[in-house]
Write a protein that holds these residues in place. Structure first.
Motif, PDB file in Angstrom:
ATOM      1  N   ASN A 147     -35.290  14.846  10.374  1.00  0.00           N
ATOM      2  CA  ASN A 147     -34.323  14.956  11.472  1.00  0.00           C
ATOM      3  C   ASN A 147     -34.991  14.975  12.843  1.00  0.00           C
ATOM      4  O   ASN A 147     -34.573  15.688  13.764  1.00  0.00           O
ATOM      5  CB  ASN A 147     -33.421  16.187  11.304  1.00  0.00           C
ATOM      6  N   GLY A 190     -25.891  11.504  20.510  1.00  0.00           N
ATOM      7  CA  GLY A 190     -24.867  12.190  21.299  1.00  0.00           C
ATOM      8  C   GLY A 190     -24.296  11.319  22.389  1.00  0.00           C
ATOM      9  O   GLY A 190     -23.818  11.803  23.402  1.00  0.00           O
ATOM     10  N   HIS A 250     -27.821  16.588  21.083  1.00  0.00           N
ATOM     11  CA  HIS A 250     -26.370  16.721  20.961  1.00  0.00           C
ATOM     12  C   HIS A 250     -25.891  18.041  21.545  1.00  0.00           C
ATOM     13  O   HIS A 250     -26.581  19.061  21.428  1.00  0.00           O
ATOM     14  CB  HIS A 250     -25.934  16.661  19.492  1.00  0.00           C
ATOM     15  N   GLU A 296     -20.290  11.793  23.652  1.00  0.00           N
ATOM     16  CA  GLU A 296     -20.023  13.210  23.574  1.00  0.00           C
ATOM     17  C   GLU A 296     -18.708  13.612  24.218  1.00  0.00           C
ATOM     18  O   GLU A 296     -18.280  14.744  24.081  1.00  0.00           O
ATOM     19  CB  GLU A 296     -21.167  13.988  24.234  1.00  0.00           C
ATOM     20  N   ILE A 350     -31.232  18.258  17.118  1.00  0.00           N
ATOM     21  CA  ILE A 350     -30.390  19.280  17.752  1.00  0.00           C
ATOM     22  C   ILE A 350     -30.475  19.208  19.271  1.00  0.00           C
ATOM     23  O   ILE A 350     -29.525  19.567  19.972  1.00  0.00           O
ATOM     24  CB  ILE A 350     -30.786  20.691  17.245  1.00  0.00           C
ATOM     25  N   LEU A 406     -31.512  20.624  11.773  1.00  0.00           N
ATOM     26  CA  LEU A 406     -31.471  19.736  12.939  1.00  0.00           C
ATOM     27  C   LEU A 406     -32.552  20.075  13.964  1.00  0.00           C
ATOM     28  O   LEU A 406     -32.795  19.294  14.890  1.00  0.00           O
ATOM     29  CB  LEU A 406     -30.085  19.794  13.593  1.00  0.00           C
ATOM     30  N   LYS A 407     -33.202  21.227  13.788  1.00  0.00           N
ATOM     31  CA  LYS A 407     -34.300  21.585  14.688  1.00  0.00           C
ATOM     32  C   LYS A 407     -35.615  20.927  14.273  1.00  0.00           C
ATOM     33  O   LYS A 407     -36.604  21.028  14.998  1.00  0.00           O
ATOM     34  CB  LYS A 407     -34.476  23.106  14.722  1.00  0.00           C
ATOM     35  N   VAL A 440     -22.762  15.805  13.254  1.00  0.00           N
ATOM     36  CA  VAL A 440     -24.082  15.211  13.028  1.00  0.00           C
ATOM     37  C   VAL A 440     -24.608  15.653  11.667  1.00  0.00           C
ATOM     38  O   VAL A 440     -25.104  14.842  10.871  1.00  0.00           O
ATOM     39  CB  VAL A 440     -25.056  15.625  14.145  1.00  0.00           C
ATOM     40  N   GLU A 441     -24.480  16.955  11.393  1.00  0.00           N
ATOM     41  CA  GLU A 441     -24.961  17.480  10.114  1.00  0.00           C
ATOM     42  C   GLU A 441     -24.224  16.830   8.951  1.00  0.00           C
ATOM     43  O   GLU A 441     -24.827  16.466   7.950  1.00  0.00           O
ATOM     44  CB  GLU A 441     -24.787  18.998  10.071  1.00  0.00           C
ATOM     45  N   GLU A 501     -23.492  21.352  21.451  1.00  0.00           N
ATOM     46  CA  GLU A 501     -23.198  22.221  20.301  1.00  0.00           C
ATOM     47  C   GLU A 501     -21.948  21.769  19.557  1.00  0.00           C
ATOM     48  O   GLU A 501     -21.897  21.823  18.323  1.00  0.00           O
ATOM     49  CB  GLU A 501     -23.044  23.667  20.781  1.00  0.00           C
ATOM     50  N   ARG A 504     -22.609  19.113  16.756  1.00  0.00           N
ATOM     51  CA  ARG A 504     -23.664  19.279  15.756  1.00  0.00           C
ATOM     52  C   ARG A 504     -23.137  19.337  14.330  1.00  0.00           C
ATOM     53  O   ARG A 504     -23.813  18.899  13.397  1.00  0.00           O
ATOM     54  CB  ARG A 504     -24.490  20.524  16.086  1.00  0.00           C
ATOM     55  N   LYS A 505     -21.948  19.901  14.134  1.00  0.00           N
ATOM     56  CA  LYS A 505     -21.375  19.927  12.785  1.00  0.00           C
ATOM     57  C   LYS A 505     -21.141  18.512  12.267  1.00  0.00           C
ATOM     58  O   LYS A 505     -21.358  18.204  11.088  1.00  0.00           O
ATOM     59  CB  LYS A 505     -20.066  20.711  12.778  1.00  0.00           C
TER      60      LYS A 505
END
Length: 418
Positions: A262, A395, A294, A398, A291, A195-196, A302-303, A296, A299-300
């Protein structure tokens, strides 16, 4: 739901067959019920392998196709009879149709205790490694004194017995549904997502900080990007850059594009009408790794969305985000993008409020939404886990805390494997 009843007797007349036939007549509206017989099966003999014979294969097939099995066993000399034992030997020798299959045991006997000892032995057999069935615990239905239990039409006489049998069958159906989770294959572990956006692809514009607030302007200069009245040839059309912007901004939905690296590259900036976007974006986001877009906690999710799309587990994922008030039904759609060879090229997230479309449709057709559950918006909400209200790209939603493994709206067919 399909349930098959196996008559555990090869006799021409059997009270256990009568009991299963009664179940089919009296409770047939609750499930699809069929009888299977063991009468034509050969006696098990390992030296004379009959696994591929028609009777054995037919019985195995009906068991495979059923969601659950009911075995009605007589009791001979304090155990199951030889024909039922032989049938189970064939079904656990080279083929294993009962493996992981929910099985309910019932039985009828001439004596007061019903077939209690035979049922106990049958339960032990079903638990053997070669059989490996999922025997339905408790709820023992032991029909004793069978000569007096049925009337001339083959129906059980005693109303309490019928009621108890019905209760057992209802619980067995719930047991079948529970075992579906046990029989699901382990979730495939997909490669993690970067995501980075530290990598590069053939369309990555290098030499510009992805997190720069003026990334669009810097990247346009480096890439010598065209703008204004410059024509762009598309697959079936030619538009100027201005026309493309007009066209995309006019879409009745919010569009976002993130590439296969990404990196968040584009959103169709909506005209300034004074209303907030359904999934808020800002002009400094394009160019950023996902990354950065969003918190933290999101992020799971999103992944997970990207993993599903990248690896072809799903082509579209849809999520209802209920935080916009009762007058809106906002859906976030995540669509995989592919090139002409089928390679994953990123995702398109499009967000729209479908409530005006529903209202227009109902007005045009004269139809109405009726019932306890909203026929359009809530069909699967009571039966499934809560869906994550997380914008997979930007995001935007959120506020809602999402589970670690998001469930997916049934409209997309996405939750079959999870």
């Amino acid at each position: 739901m399909k349930i098959v009843g196996i008559v555990g007797s090869s006799a021409d007349f059997s009270y256990n067959r009568l009991l299963l036939q009664f179940i089919g007549r009296h409770f047939g509206a609750d499930f699809d019920f069929n009888l299977a017989k063991i009468k034509d099966l050969p006696i098990f003999n390992q030296d004379d392998d009959q696994t591929n014979s028609a009777p054995v294969q037919e019985l195995a097939q009906v068991i495979e196709e059923a969601d659950g099995v009911i075995i009605a066993t007589p009791e001979h000399n304090h155990t199951i009879n030889a024909s039922l034992k032989s049938a189970l030997e064939w079904l656990s020798y080279k083929i294993h149709p009962l493996d992981g299959k929910p099985v309910m045991i019932i039985g009828a006997s001439y004596f007061t205790q019903g077939s209690s000892r035979a049922q106990l032995h049958l339960r032990q057999i079903l638990d053997a490694p070669g059989v490996n069935a999922l025997a339905f615990p408790g709820n023992e239905f032991l029909l004793g004194n069978v000569k007096e239990a049925f009337d001339d039409h083959g129906d059980l006489k005693d109303s309490k017995t019928i009621s108890f049998l019905g209760t057992c069958l209802q619980k067995f159906q719930r047991f079948i549904k529970m075992t579906e989770f046990l029989n699901q294959p382990e979730a495939e572990v997909l490669p993690p997502e970067d995501l980075k956006a530290t990598g590069t692809i053939d369309t990555t514009i290098q030499g510009v900080d992805k997190s720069a607030p003026d990334w669009v302007e810097q990247a346009a200069e480096v890439a010598h990007a065209v703008d204004g009245k410059t024509y762009v040839r598309l697959n079936r059309g030619i538009l100027t850059v201005d026309q493309l912007n007009y066209f995309l901004a006019s879409m009745p939905m919010e569009l976002t594009f993130a590439d296969s690296n990404n990196q968040f590259l584009y959103y169709n900036q909506q005209p300034d009408t004074g209303e907030k976007m359904l999934a808020s974006r800002n002009p400094t986001q394009p160019g950023n790794p996902l990354i950065n877009c969003h918190p933290e906690r999101a992020r799971k999710n999103v992944e997970w969305v990207i993993q599903q799309l990248r690896h072809g587990k799903q082509d579209v994922i849809r999520m209802h985000v209920p935080t916009h008030g009762p007058d809106k039904f906002v859906v976030h759609n995540y669509q995989a993008l592919h090139d002409e060879t089928g390679a994953y090229k990123g995702l398109n997230e499009y967000v729209l409020d479908i409530q005006p479309i529903i209202d227009w449709y109902l007005q045009q057709t004269g139809q109405k939404l009726v019932g306890d559950v909203d026929a359009v918006s809530g069909a699967s909400e009571k039966s499934g886990p809560a869906k994550p209200a997380v914008d997979g790209v930007s995001g935007a939603s959120e506020k809602a805390a999402a589970p670690a493994k998001p469930a997916v709206d049934g409209v997309s067919g996405a939750s079959e494997k999870h």
